[in-house]
Design a protein around this motif. Structure first.
Motif, mmCIF file in Angstrom:
data_model
loop_
_atom_site.group_PDB
_atom_site.id
_atom_site.type_symbol
_atom_site.label_atom_id
_atom_site.label_comp_id
_atom_site.label_asym_id
_atom_site.label_seq_id
_atom_site.Cartn_x
_atom_site.Cartn_y
_atom_site.Cartn_z
ATOM 1 N N TYR A 148 -19.016 -13.860 -5.004
ATOM 2 C CA TYR A 148 -18.296 -14.246 -6.219
ATOM 3 C C TYR A 148 -17.342 -15.404 -5.945
ATOM 4 C CZ TYR A 148 -15.946 -13.801 -10.696
ATOM 5 O OH TYR A 148 -15.450 -14.062 -11.960
ATOM 6 N N GLY A 149 -16.817 -15.487 -4.721
ATOM 7 C CA GLY A 149 -15.890 -16.565 -4.379
ATOM 8 C C GLY A 149 -14.636 -16.121 -3.653
ATOM 9 N N PHE A 150 -14.488 -14.806 -3.446
ATOM 10 C CA PHE A 150 -13.360 -14.312 -2.660
ATOM 11 C C PHE A 150 -13.570 -14.667 -1.189
ATOM 12 C CE2 PHE A 150 -12.894 -11.780 -6.433
ATOM 13 C CZ PHE A 150 -11.549 -11.465 -6.509
ATOM 14 N N GLN A 151 -12.460 -14.821 -0.469
ATOM 15 C CA GLN A 151 -12.507 -15.088 0.954
ATOM 16 C C GLN A 151 -11.716 -14.018 1.698
ATOM 17 O OE1 GLN A 151 -11.096 -19.017 1.839
ATOM 18 N NE2 GLN A 151 -12.860 -20.029 0.934
ATOM 19 N N VAL A 152 -12.288 -13.534 2.786
ATOM 20 C CA VAL A 152 -11.555 -12.617 3.645
ATOM 21 C C VAL A 152 -10.521 -13.426 4.416
ATOM 22 C CG1 VAL A 152 -11.716 -10.992 5.578
ATOM 23 C CG2 VAL A 152 -13.541 -11.091 3.856
ATOM 24 N N TYR A 153 -9.257 -13.006 4.339
ATOM 25 C CA TYR A 153 -8.212 -13.752 5.040
ATOM 26 C C TYR A 153 -7.496 -12.926 6.094
ATOM 27 C CZ TYR A 153 -4.852 -11.419 1.880
ATOM 28 O OH TYR A 153 -4.116 -10.491 1.188
ATOM 29 N N GLU A 154 -7.708 -11.616 6.095
ATOM 30 C CA GLU A 154 -6.994 -10.800 7.069
ATOM 31 C C GLU A 154 -7.596 -9.405 7.120
ATOM 32 O OE1 GLU A 154 -2.336 -9.662 8.168
ATOM 33 O OE2 GLU A 154 -2.858 -10.365 6.157
ATOM 34 N N GLU A 155 -7.489 -8.792 8.270
ATOM 35 C CA GLU A 155 -7.739 -7.361 8.408
ATOM 36 C C GLU A 155 -6.470 -6.716 8.929
ATOM 37 O OE1 GLU A 155 -11.067 -6.164 10.649
ATOM 38 O OE2 GLU A 155 -12.495 -7.436 9.589
ATOM 39 N N ARG A 156 -6.191 -5.530 8.437
ATOM 40 C CA ARG A 156 -5.015 -4.797 8.886
ATOM 41 C C ARG A 156 -5.405 -3.353 9.156
ATOM 42 N NH1 ARG A 156 -0.185 -6.961 4.850
ATOM 43 N NH2 ARG A 156 -0.604 -9.179 5.126
ATOM 44 N N VAL A 157 -4.613 -2.711 9.974
ATOM 45 C CA VAL A 157 -4.825 -1.310 10.291
ATOM 46 C C VAL A 157 -3.652 -0.505 9.760
ATOM 47 C CG1 VAL A 157 -5.037 0.387 12.140
ATOM 48 C CG2 VAL A 157 -6.246 -1.790 12.304
ATOM 49 N N THR A 158 -3.950 0.565 9.026
ATOM 50 C CA THR A 158 -2.916 1.421 8.467
ATOM 51 C C THR A 158 -3.005 2.800 9.094
ATOM 52 O OG1 THR A 158 -4.132 2.484 6.666
ATOM 53 C CG2 THR A 158 -3.382 0.225 6.301
ATOM 54 N N GLU A 159 -1.906 3.517 9.032
ATOM 55 C CA GLU A 159 -1.908 4.884 9.555
ATOM 56 C C GLU A 159 -2.776 5.801 8.711
ATOM 57 O OE1 GLU A 159 2.200 5.955 9.651
ATOM 58 O OE2 GLU A 159 2.443 5.319 11.743
ATOM 59 N N LYS A 160 -2.700 5.650 7.393
ATOM 60 C CA LYS A 160 -3.392 6.559 6.483
ATOM 61 C C LYS A 160 -4.822 6.131 6.180
ATOM 62 C CE LYS A 160 0.746 8.230 4.085
ATOM 63 N NZ LYS A 160 1.413 8.378 2.768
ATOM 64 N N LEU A 161 -5.043 4.807 6.116
ATOM 65 C CA LEU A 161 -6.312 4.305 5.587
ATOM 66 C C LEU A 161 -7.230 3.704 6.635
ATOM 67 C CD1 LEU A 161 -4.809 2.546 2.449
ATOM 68 C CD2 LEU A 161 -5.934 4.772 2.514
ATOM 69 N N GLY A 162 -6.719 3.494 7.847
ATOM 70 C CA GLY A 162 -7.527 2.842 8.860
ATOM 71 C C GLY A 162 -7.591 1.348 8.611
#
Length: 218
Positions: A148-162
């Motif tokens: 669609y046109g979105f770009q991945v700009y970051e990955e993060r790690v959370t305690e609850k969600l991984g």
């Protein structure tokens, strides 16, 4: 909340109506038609109307958030739900929290049809970008958003969600596309593979509330 143009009431095949308590029972069938997502988001493959109500109340806990039923225009049947916010208090950006369609109504282009309306609405109200997050377990929807046109700009790690994959869409890019079409020159490529580098900090910009609502069901 800033003065806004009203969100569109309809598109070619869909009607958009604010979620009310009277919709919870029908929305429950939408939620539970997606058992894999229920397990990702709630830790169980089916939820009750209490979870639907709590989800709605959490989303509307912000003055600048919206929750809409997606209905088929032909019969008025609720086929999905969308939640979005104008300004995430944790990062200052607008976020799309959820697009969830009933499993029987996926792969019909409804998610794209809604996104077209949402993008246009944000743009005409002066916003420059739209953000969303996808849980790693639901990463199969990332190619839909990238196409669609979105770009991945970051990955993060959370305690609850991984692990969470963060994407953004530049709301000005459609005008770039139009300009390039007029000149006959190709638009610059926007393809972007997400980095394998993962932040180890806690996710500090969840889109809506403390629970990340992942987009599902193009």
């Amino acid at each position: 909340m800033p003065t806004l143009t009203p969100f569109p009431a309809s598109s070619e095949r869909l009607l958009y109506t604010p979620v009310t308590q009277e919709n919870f029972a029908e929305l429950l069938t939408v939620y539970n038609s997606n058992p894999d997502y229920m397990e990702y988001a709630y830790g169980q493959r089916a939820v009750t109307i209490k979870e639907v109500e709590a989800d709605h109340e959490e989303n509307l806990g912000y003055a600048d958030s919206f929750s809409y039923c997606l209905r088929e225009a032909s019969e008025g049947l609720i086929v999905g739900i969308a939640q979005f916010i104008l300004c995430n208090p944790r990062d200052g950006h607008p976020w799309l929290g959820l697009i969830m369609l009933h499993s029987e109504h996926q792969k019909k282009g409804y998610a794209k049809e809604f996104l077209d309306q949402l993008i246009h609405w944000y743009r005409e109200n002066g916003y420059s970008s739209l953000h969303l997050g996808v849980l790693e377990k639901n990463a199969g929807v990332v190619p839909f958003y990238e196409k669609y046109g979105f770009q991945v700009y970051e990955e993060r790690v959370t305690e609850k969600l991984g692990r969470v994959i963060c994407l953004s869409y530049a709301l000005t890019q459609v005008y770039d596309d139009i300009a390039h079409k007029k000149t006959g020159q190709p638009a610059p490529s926007r393809s972007l593979s997400y980095s394998s580098t993962i932040s180890t900090t806690i996710f500090s910009a969840t889109p809506i509330g403390g629970k990340l609502r992942v987009s599902l069901g193009p």
